[in-house]
Design a protein around this motif. Sequence first.
Motif, PDB file in Angstrom:
ATOM      1  N   UNK A 191     -19.282   8.590  -8.714  1.00 39.27           N
ATOM      2  CA  UNK A 191     -20.082   8.383  -7.510  1.00 39.27           C
ATOM      3  C   UNK A 191     -19.152   8.128  -6.319  1.00 39.27           C
ATOM      4  N   UNK A 192     -18.676   9.191  -5.661  1.00 42.55           N
ATOM      5  CA  UNK A 192     -17.713   9.007  -4.559  1.00 42.55           C
ATOM      6  C   UNK A 192     -18.278   8.222  -3.381  1.00 42.55           C
ATOM      7  N   UNK A 193     -19.608   8.270  -3.153  1.00 40.25           N
ATOM      8  CA  UNK A 193     -20.202   7.519  -2.050  1.00 40.25           C
ATOM      9  C   UNK A 193     -19.944   6.027  -2.213  1.00 40.25           C
ATOM     10  N   UNK A 194     -20.255   5.497  -3.398  1.00 41.61           N
ATOM     11  CA  UNK A 194     -20.074   4.062  -3.655  1.00 41.61           C
ATOM     12  C   UNK A 194     -18.595   3.701  -3.700  1.00 41.61           C
ATOM     13  N   UNK A 241       2.355   5.446  -1.637  1.00 38.19           N
ATOM     14  CA  UNK A 241       3.263   5.343  -2.783  1.00 38.19           C
ATOM     15  C   UNK A 241       2.510   4.929  -4.050  1.00 38.19           C
ATOM     16  N   UNK A 242       1.625   3.947  -3.934  1.00 44.23           N
ATOM     17  CA  UNK A 242       0.877   3.476  -5.107  1.00 44.23           C
ATOM     18  C   UNK A 242      -0.116   4.525  -5.595  1.00 44.23           C
ATOM     19  N   UNK A 243      -0.713   5.288  -4.660  1.00 45.13           N
ATOM     20  CA  UNK A 243      -1.603   6.389  -5.051  1.00 45.13           C
ATOM     21  C   UNK A 243      -0.854   7.413  -5.904  1.00 45.13           C
ATOM     22  N   UNK A 261     -10.999  17.157 -11.048  1.00 44.52           N
ATOM     23  CA  UNK A 261      -9.807  16.758 -10.305  1.00 44.52           C
ATOM     24  C   UNK A 261     -10.140  15.946  -9.055  1.00 44.52           C
ATOM     25  N   UNK A 262     -11.140  16.383  -8.273  1.00 52.25           N
ATOM     26  CA  UNK A 262     -11.422  15.681  -7.024  1.00 52.25           C
ATOM     27  C   UNK A 262     -11.891  14.249  -7.267  1.00 52.25           C
ATOM     28  N   UNK A 263     -12.638  14.026  -8.357  1.00 53.15           N
ATOM     29  CA  UNK A 263     -13.077  12.669  -8.683  1.00 53.15           C
ATOM     30  C   UNK A 263     -11.930  11.845  -9.261  1.00 53.15           C
ATOM     31  N   UNK A 264     -11.023  12.495  -9.968  1.00 54.78           N
ATOM     32  CA  UNK A 264      -9.830  11.795 -10.441  1.00 54.78           C
ATOM     33  C   UNK A 264      -9.029  11.259  -9.259  1.00 54.78           C
ATOM     34  N   UNK A 265      -8.853  12.096  -8.238  1.00 51.66           N
ATOM     35  CA  UNK A 265      -8.090  11.690  -7.057  1.00 51.66           C
ATOM     36  C   UNK A 265      -8.765  10.523  -6.337  1.00 51.66           C
ATOM     37  N   UNK A 268      -8.023   7.443  -8.448  1.00 49.90           N
ATOM     38  CA  UNK A 268      -6.625   7.023  -8.304  1.00 49.90           C
ATOM     39  C   UNK A 268      -6.430   6.298  -6.979  1.00 49.90           C
ATOM     40  N   UNK A 269      -7.056   6.825  -5.931  1.00 47.38           N
ATOM     41  CA  UNK A 269      -6.968   6.188  -4.617  1.00 47.38           C
ATOM     42  C   UNK A 269      -7.580   4.793  -4.655  1.00 47.38           C
ATOM     43  N   UNK A 270      -8.719   4.661  -5.340  1.00 46.11           N
ATOM     44  CA  UNK A 270      -9.371   3.362  -5.434  1.00 46.11           C
ATOM     45  C   UNK A 270      -8.506   2.374  -6.213  1.00 46.11           C
TER      46      UNK A 270
END
Length: 450
Positions: A191-194, A241-243, A261-265, A268-270
Amino acid sequence: MIKTLKRKFKKLSIPQYIALGFAMTILIGGILLSLPIASRSGEWTPFLDALFTATSAVCVTGQVTLNTAAHWNYFGSTVIITLIEIGGLGFMSVIVMFFVFLGKKLSLKQRLILQDAINSEKLSDSQYLIRYIIKFSLTVQLIGAILLSIDFIPRFGLWKGIYFSLFHAISAFCNAGFDLFGNSLEGFTQNPLVILTIGGLIVFGGLGFIVWHDLLHYKKNKKLLMHTKLTLVTTLSILFASFLLFWLSESRNGTFADLPLHLQLVNYLFMAITPRTAGYANVNYAMVSSMGIFVTIILMFIGASSGSTGGGVKVTTVATIFLYVKGKLHDEEPRFQNRKIPKDRVVKSVMIVFIGLMVVIGASLILLITETIPERYGIEYVLVEVFSCFGTVGLTMGLTPDLTAIGKIVLIIVMFAGRIGLLTFFLSFGGRSEPKEPLIRYPEGNLLVG
């Protein structure tokens, strides 16, 4: 008796006022949470658990010995989110709101405490900044709640959806990490929105009010403070760097292998955002790779920005030490964009990092004695807990619910010190905020180091 207490209260130093203000807020919160009306079962909550929860809320940590969703009812969760708001904005903000509402002015002593509490350079700016902080915070939290309600209202219904939206918007902006789902954000990886809304609120709260005030007034002032520039450069560098490190470690570990892939990224960012004192977890950290845990511990120790809702030693502290070392290696004065960094700021930064290390080492040693580590875990089981409390983060590998009484007390102290600031914490025991001129000067001696 009352007159004696008043005289003693007036003699308190500014660090003691700040420490006492937070301590009293925690105590009141602990008492309210221990009452039967705060729990779902209608029974008394053990006071140590209630005090731990109140400390975690006021210190915007998110570490809990009791599952927030399962144990507390609406009254209990409302007490928690109120404590989070007070802790995130600072108890002095509440006092200013109260005085403004009554149409009264702050005394000189109160303005000095306010100046120290929000790290303001000028006494005259303090009251204005508090009003700005309150307006800015409530606006961002409301926008965040509206975005979350797009998902939460259809999911939970109108009133519950609104309550959940407000609760998590406040918790995220204040970098608290409390949730009403029972398993943090593990159920929202797709859920990218949340995920992005919560992540955005964490960043907004973690950058610091002074930085946002400077950015929002850039069009008028046509320049940025050195603090703002250094904070932005350091924050973006650490985040990028941490991402990359989480992408490298967790893609090899297969942590989000079931996601496109896009949800993995996005996840990872979160993972790169949340250790910066927020504490929301989009993954069970018991399943994270060893490298991922190590990076998380480093990020938790660094924390957010000075003057923000977050904890840790702060990004500008680390940046100052880095610039000092860089300057010494090139036989130059420490500087940033042709601006010299004052010596006292370098000394203060080294003190904060050193004291921070001593606190987490001491707490870790105690917990390694008092707590039981499951067979499949190592020392990281305790280290994540301690660094998480010190950085007021809230991430855990599962130790928190099983803490002994001694472990809870130690982590309460660590959370408290991490929230009010290490120097404020130790100065509240009677130390001097300003160094005094030495009466005796000793000759220098030779010493081998390194």
